[in-house]
Design an enzyme around this catalytic site. Structure first.
Site, PDB file in Angstrom:
ATOM      1  N   SER A  26       7.009   6.691  -2.092  1.00 35.57           N
ATOM      2  CA  SER A  26       6.952   5.603  -2.807  1.00 35.57           C
ATOM      3  C   SER A  26       8.336   4.760  -2.468  1.00 35.57           C
ATOM      4  CB  SER A  26       6.933   5.960  -4.354  1.00 35.57           C
ATOM      5  OG  SER A  26       6.818   4.817  -5.051  1.00 35.57           O
ATOM      6  N   ASP A  80      -4.379   4.079  -5.767  1.00 37.29           N
ATOM      7  CA  ASP A  80      -2.964   4.143  -6.286  1.00 37.29           C
ATOM      8  C   ASP A  80      -2.735   3.144  -7.330  1.00 37.29           C
ATOM      9  OD1 ASP A  80      -0.117   3.970  -6.463  1.00 37.29           O
ATOM     10  OD2 ASP A  80       0.058   4.388  -4.301  1.00 37.29           O
ATOM     11  N   HIS A 126      -0.958   7.955  -6.680  1.00 39.83           N
ATOM     12  CA  HIS A 126       0.305   7.559  -6.280  1.00 39.83           C
ATOM     13  C   HIS A 126       1.040   9.151  -5.732  1.00 39.83           C
ATOM     14  CE1 HIS A 126       3.683   5.201  -5.300  1.00 39.83           C
ATOM     15  NE2 HIS A 126       4.410   5.967  -6.148  1.00 39.83           N
TER      16      HIS A 126
END
Length: 259
Positions: free
Chosen positions: A93, A194, A224
């Site tokens: 991320s 996601d 995610h």
């Protein structure tokens, strides 16, 4: 402030090949701990730092910004460089964005990068409101635990400080401008489903980096936080195979052993 249980930084002294792992925004090392331990068990030197303002309470995060988070991973990279002959950087991320900036800035000092659901932009109307809203509203709802696997939880904040989100937005813009400077071999793994970072972010990163040795892998079973999800083992295996291809000593008996 005491660190949340499970959110502690992790380090392992292994062989000549080192891996730096970067966790995500409002998350903690806990989301990458199984990945770090997998690599450590295979004789690699591993560093998984806790980013400033993370892993305690959201009020602490409010006092930090992207410069603090980036400075921490940059410092850890320099420590690894002193003791390792080859270094790889992995990130999830926002940790993916940190990874990409390290790659853009450090060039040949980094042998390769692996990014999982890397973030490139703060999306939605809220992004445009951030510069003003942060002066009136302190927090918004948290982003953690977007995981398909039942019973798997991410240790992180239930609130997002808007001041920090505004800083994150500025950081993504900065990194986006630096993507053409990324030349290292890269593996990008992303989840089609996601709920935090859309696939458009991965597509943009792939279109803007200058790397020629690039693999894109879809994580069909995960959301995610794929490092704690159904595809976790696949991420670990693919990343280790990637290191083995670029660092010939890895996986050879006795060559990367360490305590």
């Amino acid at each position: 402030m005491p660190v949340l249980p499970g959110a502690e930084p992790y380090r392992h002294e292994g062989g000549e090949v080192g891996v730096l792992l970067c966790h995500g925004f409002t998350g903690s090392p806990q989301s990458l701990r199984p990945w770090a331990e997998y690599l450590a068990e295979r004789g690699l030197t591993v560093s998984l730092p806790l980013l400033p303002g993370h892993g305690t309470r959201w009020q602490d995060m409010q006092l930090t910004g992207w410069q603090d988070w980036y400075a921490e991973v940059d410092r850890e990279l320099r420590v690894l460089r002193e003791r390792c002959s080859q270094i790889f950087v992995f990130g999830l991320s926002m940790g993916g964005a940190l990874t990409l900036r390290l790659a853009a800035k450090h060039g040949d000092a980094i042998s390769g990068i692996v990014v999982v659901n890397p973030a490139n932009k703060v999306h939605g109307l809220s992004a445009y409101a951030l510069p003003v809203a942060r002066h009136f509203v302190r927090t918004t709802k948290g982003l953690t635990s977007d995981i398909a696997k039942e019973g798997s939880e991410e240790v992180g904040y239930e609130r997002v400080p808007l001041h920090s989100a505004h800083s994150l937005r500025k950081f993504f813009r900065l990194v986006d401008g630096e993507l053409p400077q990324v030349t290292q071999p890269m593996v990008l793994l992303h989840s089609p489903q996601d709920h935090v970072v859309p696939p458009a972010d991965s597509a943009r990163i792939l279109s803007r980096v200058s790397s020629t040795d690039v693999s894109e892998i879809l994580l069909e079973q995960s959301y995610h936080v794929a490092t704690l999800d159904h595809d976790a083992e696949r991420i670990f295996e693919e990343s280790y195979a990637f290191i083995g291809r670029l660092a010939p000593s890895v996986g050879k008996k006795g060559s990367t052993t360490g305590g």
